[in-house]
Enzyme design. Structure first.
Site, PDB file in Angstrom:
ATOM      1  N   TYR A 142       0.860  -1.183   0.000  1.00 60.96           N
ATOM      2  CA  TYR A 142       0.000   0.000   0.000  1.00 60.96           C
ATOM      3  C   TYR A 142       0.894   1.229   0.000  1.00 60.96           C
ATOM      4  O   TYR A 142       1.834   1.325   0.774  1.00 60.96           O
ATOM      5  CB  TYR A 142      -0.903   0.006   1.241  1.00 60.96           C
ATOM      6  CG  TYR A 142      -1.786   1.230   1.343  1.00 60.96           C
ATOM      7  CD1 TYR A 142      -2.830   1.432   0.435  1.00 60.96           C
ATOM      8  CD2 TYR A 142      -1.578   2.186   2.339  1.00 60.96           C
ATOM      9  CE1 TYR A 142      -3.644   2.561   0.536  1.00 60.96           C
ATOM     10  CE2 TYR A 142      -2.398   3.310   2.437  1.00 60.96           C
ATOM     11  CZ  TYR A 142      -3.416   3.495   1.532  1.00 60.96           C
ATOM     12  OH  TYR A 142      -4.222   4.604   1.614  1.00 60.96           O
ATOM     13  N   ASP A 230       9.279   2.637  -0.088  1.00 63.31           N
ATOM     14  CA  ASP A 230       8.231   3.323   0.653  1.00 63.31           C
ATOM     15  C   ASP A 230       8.376   2.946   2.124  1.00 63.31           C
ATOM     16  O   ASP A 230       7.908   1.897   2.565  1.00 63.31           O
ATOM     17  CB  ASP A 230       6.851   2.922   0.122  1.00 63.31           C
ATOM     18  CG  ASP A 230       5.723   3.603   0.884  1.00 63.31           C
ATOM     19  OD1 ASP A 230       6.001   4.285   1.901  1.00 63.31           O
ATOM     20  OD2 ASP A 230       4.557   3.451   0.465  1.00 63.31           O
ATOM     21  N   LYS A 258       4.274   9.319   8.610  1.00 62.76           N
ATOM     22  CA  LYS A 258       3.968   8.804   9.942  1.00 62.76           C
ATOM     23  C   LYS A 258       4.940   9.318  11.019  1.00 62.76           C
ATOM     24  O   LYS A 258       4.792  10.456  11.452  1.00 62.76           O
ATOM     25  CB  LYS A 258       3.842   7.285   9.886  1.00 62.76           C
ATOM     26  CG  LYS A 258       2.671   6.918   8.940  1.00 62.76           C
ATOM     27  CD  LYS A 258       2.178   5.491   8.949  1.00 62.76           C
ATOM     28  CE  LYS A 258       0.884   5.395   8.143  1.00 62.76           C
ATOM     29  NZ  LYS A 258       0.899   4.503   7.015  1.00 62.76           N
TER      30      LYS A 258
HETATM   31  C1  LIG Z   1       0.280   4.920   5.596  1.00 59.17           C
HETATM   32  C2  LIG Z   1       1.055   4.593   4.384  1.00 59.17           C
HETATM   33  C3  LIG Z   1       1.063   5.435   3.256  1.00 59.17           C
HETATM   34  C4  LIG Z   1       0.132   6.602   3.135  1.00 59.17           C
HETATM   35  O1  LIG Z   1       0.374   7.590   4.074  1.00 59.17           O
HETATM   36  P1  LIG Z   1      -0.815   8.633   4.412  1.00 59.17           P
HETATM   37  O2  LIG Z   1      -0.163   9.598   5.347  1.00 59.17           O
HETATM   38  O3  LIG Z   1      -1.908   7.809   5.020  1.00 59.17           O
HETATM   39  O4  LIG Z   1      -1.224   9.260   3.143  1.00 59.17           O
HETATM   40  C5  LIG Z   1       1.934   5.148   2.240  1.00 59.17           C
HETATM   41  N1  LIG Z   1       2.740   4.079   2.285  1.00 59.17           N
HETATM   42  C6  LIG Z   1       2.752   3.230   3.333  1.00 59.17           C
HETATM   43  C7  LIG Z   1       3.693   2.081   3.345  1.00 59.17           C
HETATM   44  C8  LIG Z   1       1.888   3.449   4.407  1.00 59.17           C
HETATM   45  O5  LIG Z   1       1.856   2.580   5.398  1.00 59.17           O
END
Ligand SMILES: *Cc1c(COP(=O)(O)O)cnc(C)c1O
Length: 420
Positions: A142, A230, A258
């Site tokens: 994701y 990511d 985050k």
């Molecule tokens: C949470 C998440 C995102 C998206 O971040 P948001 O701040 O919710 O837009 C992207 N990549 C990973 C791996 C994530 O866990």
């Protein structure tokens, strides 16, 4: 309007589904969400005064515990000086310096407002920098909700069983190729970039198989594609320099979010100076943000990063180990087929006897078993994420005593589940 029920009823009449992010609605576990009045370290307290040990921790945005006094004070102090200016502030430089110092191969970083913005912008940069259109992602990973990445995503999308989303035209994902996680795909020179969760944490927890990340780097280099890690979840959580540091594999770009905002909205992407200089105003790839580099977010993030020293990482690892071992023992004792994978402080939960190694095997988890476990734990005062594909985020506030309480609750819940 002081009950969860009244708030949810009101919320549903005002906000689609009553929530501002789908998984929060409890759709996949049943029941109705608790509304949080406040947080305190490892705990959240709902509007009815019920206290839960919180393993959600804002899906990983919180690592030092809720309402940490250092973080609250840093935010208050920043707020007193003004909340947003549209001109550069020292906090941006300080946070960028801290991030660049910690992650190998990162020369420059651009701050944005969410993880979604980070991945979306990194992909635009990769396409602009290489002059190519194709993007490769992995099933079950994701990367936020940008159109071109809404193909076979994990997290809430896994729960919803969607392979994409309405409103995303075929043209938006026409250049997105989805490959199975854990296998290095054969690339060609049409590929701009490969984006990967270096430890997958949105289809439960799936560690990369040996050699996968290094293999990706080699294959990307062979065809001149950029490799993007990511690390929105793993960044500064699985270790002081994220999975980049732990794996020893240096990607071309890293996406963060985050943790680096200390619980305020933020995201970032960074990489080698040569790649990052393709970004406006130095280069032709446009990217901007009214609130980017927000002084409250940078103050909170910087405060948290300063707290994350070697001792902190030892504590995170220890909390993760205690939690994973304790949950594993609870399921074993009850004879419930479950796996409790762990990576650093990240802990997953997979209700199946075989481990998950990719999206197909991750989806063999029993969502019904997760829902039962979720509610059993909630009844006993432990809040997990209301989705079978999310992971647990024990943090610095989850002391051994707190984890022990979680394990006791899990042992009882598992016994109840086994009793039918
Ligand atoms: C949470 C998440 C995102 C998206 O971040 P948001 O701040 O919710 O837009 C992207 N990549 C990973 C791996 C994530 O866990």
């Amino acid at each position: 309007m002081h009950t969860n029920e009244a708030l949810f009823a009101a919320a549903r009449s005002l906000i689609p589904g009553g929530v501002n992010s789908p998984v929060r609605a409890f759709g996949s576990v049943g029941g109705e969400p608790y509304f949080v009045a406040r947080g305190e370290g490892a705990h959240v307290i709902d509007v009815e005064g019920r206290r839960y040990i919180d393993l959600v921790q804002s899906y990983g945005a919180i690592v030092v515990g809720h309402a940490h006094p250092f973080v609250a004070e840093a935010i208050a102090e920043a707020a007193r000086l003004g909340t947003s200016f549209g001109a550069p502030t020292p906090g941006e430089v300080n946070l960028a310096e801290e991030i660049v110092a910690r992650i190998p191969g990162l020369d420059r970083v651009r701050l944005v407002n969410s993880g979604t913005e980070a991945t979306m912008s990194a992909l635009r940069l990769a396409r602009g920098h290489t002059g190519r259109d194709r993007v490769v992602k992995f099933a079950g990973n994701y990367h936020g909700h940008a159109d071109l990445l809404l193909a076979a995503g994990g997290s809430g999308m896994a729960t919803l069983g969607l392979s994409g989303s309405a409103g995303v035209p075929a043209s938006a994902v026409a250049d997105t190729l989805v490959a199975p996680y854990g296998v290095v795909p054969d690339l060609d020179e049409s590929v701009a970039c490969v984006i990967v969760e270096p430890v997958a944490a949105n289809m439960g927890l799936v560690e990369p198989p040996e050699g996968f990340l290094a293999g990706l780097a080699t294959e990307c280099r062979r065809v001149g594609a950029l490799l993007i890690f990511d690390e929105v979840i793993t960044g500064f959580r699985v270790g002081p320099s994220g999975e980049v540091g732990r794996s020893g594999v240096t990607p071309d770009l890293v996406c963060l979010g985050k943790i680096i905002g200390g619980g305020l909205p933020i995201g970032a992407f960074g990489g080698r100076a040569e790649v990052m200089s393709s970004l406006a105003p130095e280069g032709p790839v446009y990217q901007a943000g009214t609130l980017s580099g927000n002084p409250l977010a940078t103050a909170a993030g910087l405060t948290v990063l300063k707290m994350l020293d070697d001792d902190a990482y030892r504590s995170l690892e220890e909390a993760g180990r205690r939690l994973a071992d304790g949950l594993g023992a609870a399921f074993d004792a009850a004879g419930i087929p479950a796996r409790v994978p762990r990576s650093g402080g990240l802990v997953g939960l997979h209700f199946n006897s075989e481990p998950a190694t990719d999206y197909d095997s991750a989806r063999l988890t029993s969502e019904a078993a997760y829902a039962r476990f979720f509610h059993g734990m909630l009844d006993r005062g432990v809040a997990l994420a209301p989705g079978a594909y999310e992971v647990m985020f024990p943090g610095l506030a989850h002391t051994p005593d707190v984890i022990e309480e979680v394990v006791v609750a899990a042992t009882q819940t598992a016994r109840d589940m086994a009793a039918g």
